[in-house]
Structure formats: structure tokens, C-alpha cells
Motif scaffolding. Structure first.
Motif, PDB file in Angstrom:
ATOM      1  N   ARG A  99       0.844  -1.206   0.000  1.00 42.89           N
ATOM      2  CA  ARG A  99       0.000   0.000   0.000  1.00 42.89           C
ATOM      3  C   ARG A  99       0.879   1.257   0.000  1.00 42.89           C
ATOM      4  O   ARG A  99       0.574   2.239  -0.669  1.00 42.89           O
TER       5      ARG A  99
ATOM      6  N   LEU B 251       0.144   3.090  -3.424  1.00 45.11           N
ATOM      7  CA  LEU B 251      -0.708   4.263  -3.205  1.00 45.11           C
ATOM      8  C   LEU B 251       0.122   5.519  -2.968  1.00 45.11           C
ATOM      9  O   LEU B 251      -0.145   6.565  -3.570  1.00 45.11           O
TER      10      LEU B 251
ATOM     11  N   GLY C 273      -2.419  16.672   7.439  1.00 46.11           N
ATOM     12  CA  GLY C 273      -2.370  16.164   6.065  1.00 46.11           C
ATOM     13  C   GLY C 273      -3.579  16.556   5.230  1.00 46.11           C
ATOM     14  O   GLY C 273      -3.454  16.880   4.046  1.00 46.11           O
ATOM     15  N   THR C 274      -4.765  16.528   5.844  1.00 44.68           N
ATOM     16  CA  THR C 274      -5.984  16.863   5.093  1.00 44.68           C
ATOM     17  C   THR C 274      -5.944  18.319   4.646  1.00 44.68           C
ATOM     18  O   THR C 274      -6.283  18.637   3.497  1.00 44.68           O
ATOM     19  N   GLU C 275      -5.517  19.205   5.526  1.00 40.42           N
ATOM     20  CA  GLU C 275      -5.431  20.631   5.175  1.00 40.42           C
ATOM     21  C   GLU C 275      -4.410  20.855   4.047  1.00 40.42           C
ATOM     22  O   GLU C 275      -4.671  21.608   3.107  1.00 40.42           O
TER      23      GLU C 275
ATOM     24  N   TYR D   7      -3.227  18.679   1.863  1.00 48.25           N
ATOM     25  CA  TYR D   7      -3.700  18.069   0.616  1.00 48.25           C
ATOM     26  C   TYR D   7      -4.746  18.961  -0.054  1.00 48.25           C
ATOM     27  O   TYR D   7      -4.680  19.238  -1.255  1.00 48.25           O
ATOM     28  N   THR D   8      -5.697  19.419   0.746  1.00 49.96           N
ATOM     29  CA  THR D   8      -6.780  20.253   0.199  1.00 49.96           C
ATOM     30  C   THR D   8      -6.222  21.554  -0.361  1.00 49.96           C
ATOM     31  O   THR D   8      -6.602  21.983  -1.462  1.00 49.96           O
TER      32      THR D   8
ATOM     33  N   ILE E   5      -4.568  20.675  -3.745  1.00 44.94           N
ATOM     34  CA  ILE E   5      -5.563  20.377  -4.793  1.00 44.94           C
ATOM     35  C   ILE E   5      -6.259  21.666  -5.257  1.00 44.94           C
ATOM     36  O   ILE E   5      -6.565  21.836  -6.435  1.00 44.94           O
ATOM     37  N   ASN E   6      -6.481  22.565  -4.319  1.00 44.37           N
ATOM     38  CA  ASN E   6      -7.214  23.788  -4.657  1.00 44.37           C
ATOM     39  C   ASN E   6      -6.311  24.897  -5.199  1.00 44.37           C
ATOM     40  O   ASN E   6      -6.812  25.874  -5.743  1.00 44.37           O
TER      41      ASN E   6
ATOM     42  N   PRO F 106      -3.753  23.621  -9.611  1.00 46.63           N
ATOM     43  CA  PRO F 106      -4.278  23.760 -10.983  1.00 46.63           C
ATOM     44  C   PRO F 106      -4.259  25.219 -11.480  1.00 46.63           C
ATOM     45  O   PRO F 106      -3.823  25.488 -12.598  1.00 46.63           O
TER      46      PRO F 106
ATOM     47  N   TYR G  23       0.062   9.640  -4.253  1.00 43.23           N
ATOM     48  CA  TYR G  23      -1.382   9.815  -4.282  1.00 43.23           C
ATOM     49  C   TYR G  23      -1.758  11.260  -4.635  1.00 43.23           C
ATOM     50  O   TYR G  23      -2.597  11.516  -5.492  1.00 43.23           O
TER      51      TYR G  23
ATOM     52  N   SER H  95      -3.520  12.717  -8.112  1.00 41.82           N
ATOM     53  CA  SER H  95      -4.744  13.541  -8.064  1.00 41.82           C
ATOM     54  C   SER H  95      -4.534  14.826  -8.858  1.00 41.82           C
ATOM     55  O   SER H  95      -5.390  15.246  -9.646  1.00 41.82           O
TER      56      SER H  95
ATOM     57  N   LEU I  58      -6.422  16.110 -12.292  1.00 44.62           N
ATOM     58  CA  LEU I  58      -7.157  17.389 -12.262  1.00 44.62           C
ATOM     59  C   LEU I  58      -6.684  18.328 -13.369  1.00 44.62           C
ATOM     60  O   LEU I  58      -7.484  19.010 -14.009  1.00 44.62           O
TER      61      LEU I  58
ATOM     62  N   SER J  94      -9.244   8.686   6.575  1.00 49.87           N
ATOM     63  CA  SER J  94      -8.783  10.021   6.166  1.00 49.87           C
ATOM     64  C   SER J  94      -8.585  10.099   4.651  1.00 49.87           C
ATOM     65  O   SER J  94      -8.781  11.144   4.041  1.00 49.87           O
TER      66      SER J  94
ATOM     67  N   LEU K 225      -9.985  12.758   1.435  1.00 54.22           N
ATOM     68  CA  LEU K 225      -9.181  13.332   0.342  1.00 54.22           C
ATOM     69  C   LEU K 225      -9.817  13.019  -1.008  1.00 54.22           C
ATOM     70  O   LEU K 225      -9.834  13.864  -1.915  1.00 54.22           O
TER      71      LEU K 225
ATOM     72  N   ILE L 218     -12.862  15.312  -1.439  1.00 51.11           N
ATOM     73  CA  ILE L 218     -12.421  16.701  -1.666  1.00 51.11           C
ATOM     74  C   ILE L 218     -11.906  16.857  -3.114  1.00 51.11           C
ATOM     75  O   ILE L 218     -12.189  17.843  -3.786  1.00 51.11           O
ATOM     76  N   THR L 219     -11.201  15.833  -3.605  1.00 50.58           N
ATOM     77  CA  THR L 219     -10.701  15.861  -4.991  1.00 50.58           C
ATOM     78  C   THR L 219     -11.861  15.797  -5.986  1.00 50.58           C
ATOM     79  O   THR L 219     -11.877  16.505  -6.993  1.00 50.58           O
TER      80      THR L 219
ATOM     81  N   LYS M 284     -13.558  19.119  -6.327  1.00 44.31           N
ATOM     82  CA  LYS M 284     -12.760  20.034  -7.163  1.00 44.31           C
ATOM     83  C   LYS M 284     -12.874  19.660  -8.639  1.00 44.31           C
ATOM     84  O   LYS M 284     -13.070  20.518  -9.502  1.00 44.31           O
ATOM     85  N   SER M 285     -12.778  18.355  -8.944  1.00 43.37           N
ATOM     86  CA  SER M 285     -12.738  17.960 -10.350  1.00 43.37           C
ATOM     87  C   SER M 285     -14.128  17.990 -10.988  1.00 43.37           C
ATOM     88  O   SER M 285     -14.275  18.449 -12.109  1.00 43.37           O
TER      89      SER M 285
ATOM     90  N   ALA N 243     -13.524  24.675  -4.650  1.00 38.78           N
ATOM     91  CA  ALA N 243     -12.410  24.496  -3.720  1.00 38.78           C
ATOM     92  C   ALA N 243     -12.953  24.554  -2.295  1.00 38.78           C
ATOM     93  O   ALA N 243     -13.029  25.613  -1.683  1.00 38.78           O
ATOM     94  N   ILE N 244     -13.370  23.403  -1.792  1.00 37.94           N
ATOM     95  CA  ILE N 244     -13.849  23.355  -0.399  1.00 37.94           C
ATOM     96  C   ILE N 244     -12.625  23.273   0.519  1.00 37.94           C
ATOM     97  O   ILE N 244     -11.653  22.582   0.205  1.00 37.94           O
ATOM     98  N   LYS N 245     -12.662  24.010   1.618  1.00 37.87           N
ATOM     99  CA  LYS N 245     -11.532  23.955   2.556  1.00 37.87           C
ATOM    100  C   LYS N 245     -11.694  22.741   3.470  1.00 37.87           C
ATOM    101  O   LYS N 245     -12.808  22.274   3.705  1.00 37.87           O
ATOM    102  N   ALA N 246     -10.565  22.265   4.002  1.00 38.14           N
ATOM    103  CA  ALA N 246     -10.602  21.072   4.839  1.00 38.14           C
ATOM    104  C   ALA N 246     -11.535  21.259   6.032  1.00 38.14           C
ATOM    105  O   ALA N 246     -12.323  20.372   6.366  1.00 38.14           O
TER     106      ALA N 246
END
Lengths: 324, 80
Positions: free
Chosen positions: A33, A37, A216-218, A220-221, A224-225, A228, A256, A260, A264, B37, B41, B44-45, B48-49, B54-57
Motif C-alpha cells: 500500500r 498508493l 495532512g488533510t489541510e 492536501y486540500t 488540490i485547490n 491547478p 497519491y 490527483s 485534475l 482520512s 481526500l 475533496i478531490t 474540485k474535479s 475548492a472546499i476547505k478542509a
């Protein structure tokens, strides 16, 4: 006056942390994994007593060994690190001496992580274009393993130590396209090394080791935001399209996230760098390591146009395009 | 934008084989077996796609049900 990135090398230290070793500590992460991943195989940790200045010097000596570089012509040393040996003196001064770089050269540390290599390129280009320097040695180095909490899955899975050294020189033709930098210090707490500096000189802070904390979530987000639009703006500012780009190299946080972002932004796999397997997330060194891997595999060569983007700790983001 | 399509996008992003039990008032972290978790992700992806939102965490974390998440995406879309 114009500038180009001429040569790049990297150094990964000798202690190997395998996926099997990570799995022993985190049972929900079997080696397959981690590899499939997250794209990580081995992480490399500096050995006991080996510091950022040591791995920085090793990366630079490797650069001098691999390429025909006359170190007496280097007139500026830049060191990007967030795990410095010393608060003072400037660590780049120590590196100047250890590498035998001439005394009439400048030396400067700067603190950045994921976007650090692109900050370094922009600084080097500016020093050359302004006539301050002609040959800039840019080093990125972190011993982030020293700031890892061994029980923190969010960081231990991905991070490793590493250093890169690059030579940026004066050239007849400018190889750099415009740079873009961005900052949102409002997200500083999402990725930070807590403790060890001057904000808190309490006994507790002085006796506990500095510790990398990542939400990590913050992160990553945020990536992603942000990325692009950053890529779109970088191409627009250079008046180019993705078709003209030979290779896209993002900060190699993990496979990962890279996949993503690739989907995108709709980047074809053949012009997209994923080299997370080679040392994991080495902070500011991931882009030069990936660049060197792409060169060594023959995926890019002299004249190739490379789009680079770094994003993360700060929060900070930076991008550019350059011609090899 | 319809919530039915949103739920379908949600389930497909997570590659759920059975998702007829997912309703607007489903608390998705409980309703999706093995939610972790990484699932966050993935969603959230997808947002966006598929929706270019763009949603915040922290905004995502505050949403409990699928309809709350759908409404949040709608409101962010309208702002943009």
C-alpha cells in the motif's frame, strides 16, 4: 545578462528506512500500500552525528565530481533549509569554507520547504541578472528525520532526509521563463516545526526536541485547490501552452497527491514526473531529485522545457518554467 | 445541480459497489464502510474535479450529512 540552471546533483544519506520497517510500526500500512498508493519505497535518514551542513557538502562535492565545474568560479552560495545546524552563523558561510569556495563570494541561508528550490532558482537568477554574481551554488538540505515524532503516521510514512546541489550560471540566452510566488501565512499552523526556536524559551521547549506537525488533510486540500490555477497562471505568464512543456515536476509530496493533481490538470503521464520512490518527501530537495532522475532516464535533455511547482509549508507556493 | 447526481458522484469516487443506502440525510462517515482520512481526500478531490469547487478542509470536516455537504458545495459554487 541571462541565467540558466546548468547542473544538478543530489545526495541521500545512508540509513535506509524500508516500507517493511514502517509497516511494523503502522500495521494498517502494508508495504504494497505504501508503494502503490503513496509511491514510497525507501526513506533515507542521516546517520548519527551527520548534519544538514554535512549532507549539503556531500551533495555539492558530488556535483563537482560529476560535472566539469571550477569551484573557484563560484561567487555565491545559497542554502535552503528548515533544519539548520545553527541559528548563527549563517550555515552557508560554514559550507563556503568546507567546500573551499573563494572568500570574495556571498553566502546566504533561506528558510523554505516545499517551494524552496524554486525560491532558490528565482534568487539565483536575480543575483545573476543584477550583476551581483555569475555562478551561484544553490543547495537544498534538510534532516527532517530529526524532527519526526516516531508515532506520527501523518509524517513518518513519507518524509526522509536529502540534499541537492545545483549550479546556476550566467549565460548568453535566458533559460528562465517568469516566476510566480504565493503566500498564505494564515495556514502556517497546518505544517510547522514546533519548538526549538526563540518564540518559546521555556524549559519545556528547550528540553523537548523540535517536532514536525502536519495536518495532512489541510495540506492536501490546499494543494488540490491551489496547484491547478498556479499551473494555468504559470503557462499564461510565459505565453505558453501545456503542449510546449516537455516535463512537469511538482514537489514530490507523495504519489497519491501527485496522481490527483495530474488528473485534475490533465497532464499526460509521459510528461509528468513521479519519483517519490527515490527517498520519499525530502522537503525542498524533491524537485531537483526528480529533475535529476528524469535527466538520468533520458526523459529530458538539453533544450527541454520544464515546468516546476512547489507548494506546502508556509503556506507557500512557487512555480516557473525553465529550459535545460 | 441535483443531490442525486452528487450522491452518485460521491459513491463512484469512493468506488462503492453498493450505495443505494446513501440518502441525503446519511451521516456519510458512518454510512460508508471503512471510511478513513483517505476517503476525505478522495471526496475533496471529486468536489474540485466534478464541480470546480475548492472546499476547505475545515469546511468539509464540519459537514456531517450528504445534504449538508451538497449544500456547502452549492453555496461555494454560487460564490464563485
Amino acid at each position: 545578462m541571462s541565467a540558466r540552471l546548468k547542473y544538478s546533483s543530489y545526495y541521500l544519506p545512508e540509513i535506509i528506512v524500508t516500507n517493511e520497517m514502517i509497516h511494523e510500526r503502522f500495521p494498517s500500512w502494508p508495504p504494497s500500500r505504501l508503494k502503490d498508493l503513496m509511491g514510497v519505497e525507501n526513506r533515507y535518514y542521516a546517520s548519527e552525528g551527520e548534519t544538514v551542513n554535512d549532507i549539503a557538502v556531500k551533495a555539492a562535492e558530488k556535483l563537482f565530481l560529476e560535472f566539469p565545474i571550477d569551484r573557484s568560479e563560484i561567487d555565491f552560495v545559497l542554502l535552503c533549509t528548515q533544519t539548520p545546524d545553527y541559528f548563527s552563523p549563517t550555515n552557508a558561510c560554514i559550507i563556503q569554507d568546507r567546500l573551499g569556495i573563494r572568500k570574495n563570494s556571498g553566502a546566504l541561508d533561506f528558510s523554505h520547504g516545499c517551494s524552496g528550490f524554486i525560491y532558490g532558482l528565482g534568487l539565483a537568477k536575480s543575483l545573476i541578472m543584477s550583476g551581483i554574481a555569475a555562478n551561484v551554488l544553490l543547495i537544498t538540505a534538510d534532516t527532517i528525520s530529526r524532527a519526526l515524532d516516531p508515532d506520527d503516521q501523518a509524517t513518518v510514512l513519507f518524509f526522509g532526509d536529502g540534499a541537492s546541489a545545483s549550479l546556476i550560471t550566467k549565460s548568453d540566452e535566458d533559460h528562465f521563463y517568469p516566476f510566480i510566488y504565493g503566500t498564505d501565512g494564515g495556514g502556517a499552523d497546518h505544517l510547522t516545526i514546533k519548538g526549538g526556536a526563540f518564540a518559546d524559551r521555556s524549559v519545556e521547549s528547550n528540553t523537548s526536541k523540535p517536532c514536525l506537525h502536519m495536518n495532512g488533510t489541510e495540506i492536501y486540500t490546499f494543494s488540490i485547490n491551489t496547484v491547478p490555477g498556479l499551473v494555468k497562471d504559470t503557462l499564461a505568464k510565459a505565453n505558453m501552452t501545456m503542449d510546449e512543456i516537455d516535463m512537469v515536476i511538482f514537489h514530490q509530496a507523495n504519489k497519491y497527491m501527485l496522481e490527483s493533481l495530474r488528473k485534475l490538470i490533465k497532464i499526460p503521464p509521459e510528461k509528468y514526473a513521479i519519483y517519490t520512490f527515490n527517498g520519499g518527501n525530502t522537503t525542498s530537495s524533491t524537485i531537483p531529485i526528480a529533475l535529476r532522475c528524469a535527466i538520468d532516464e533520458g526523459r529530458v535533455s538539453s533544450g527541454s522545457k520544464i515546468l516546476v511547482a512547489g507548494f506546502g509549508v508556509g503556506l507557500s507556493w512557487a512555480s516557473s518554467i525553465f529550459k535545460l | 445541480m441535483e443531490i442525486d447526481k452528487f450522491i452518485k458522484d460521491f459513491a463512484e469516487a469512493l468506488e462503492l459497489t453498493a450505495w443505494s443506502h446513501l440518502k441525503p440525510d446519511s451521516v456519510f462517515r458512518d454510512a460508508v464502510e471503512g471510511w478513513d482520512s483517505l476517503s476525505a481526500l478522495i471526496i475533496i478531490t471529486m468536489i474540485k474535479s466534478e464541480y470546480d469547487v475548492a472546499i476547505k478542509a475545515n469546511e468539509f470536516i464540519e459537514c456531517k450529512t450528504l445534504s449538508e455537504l451538497f449544500d456547502k458545495v452549492e453555496s461555494l459554487k454560487n460564490v464563485e
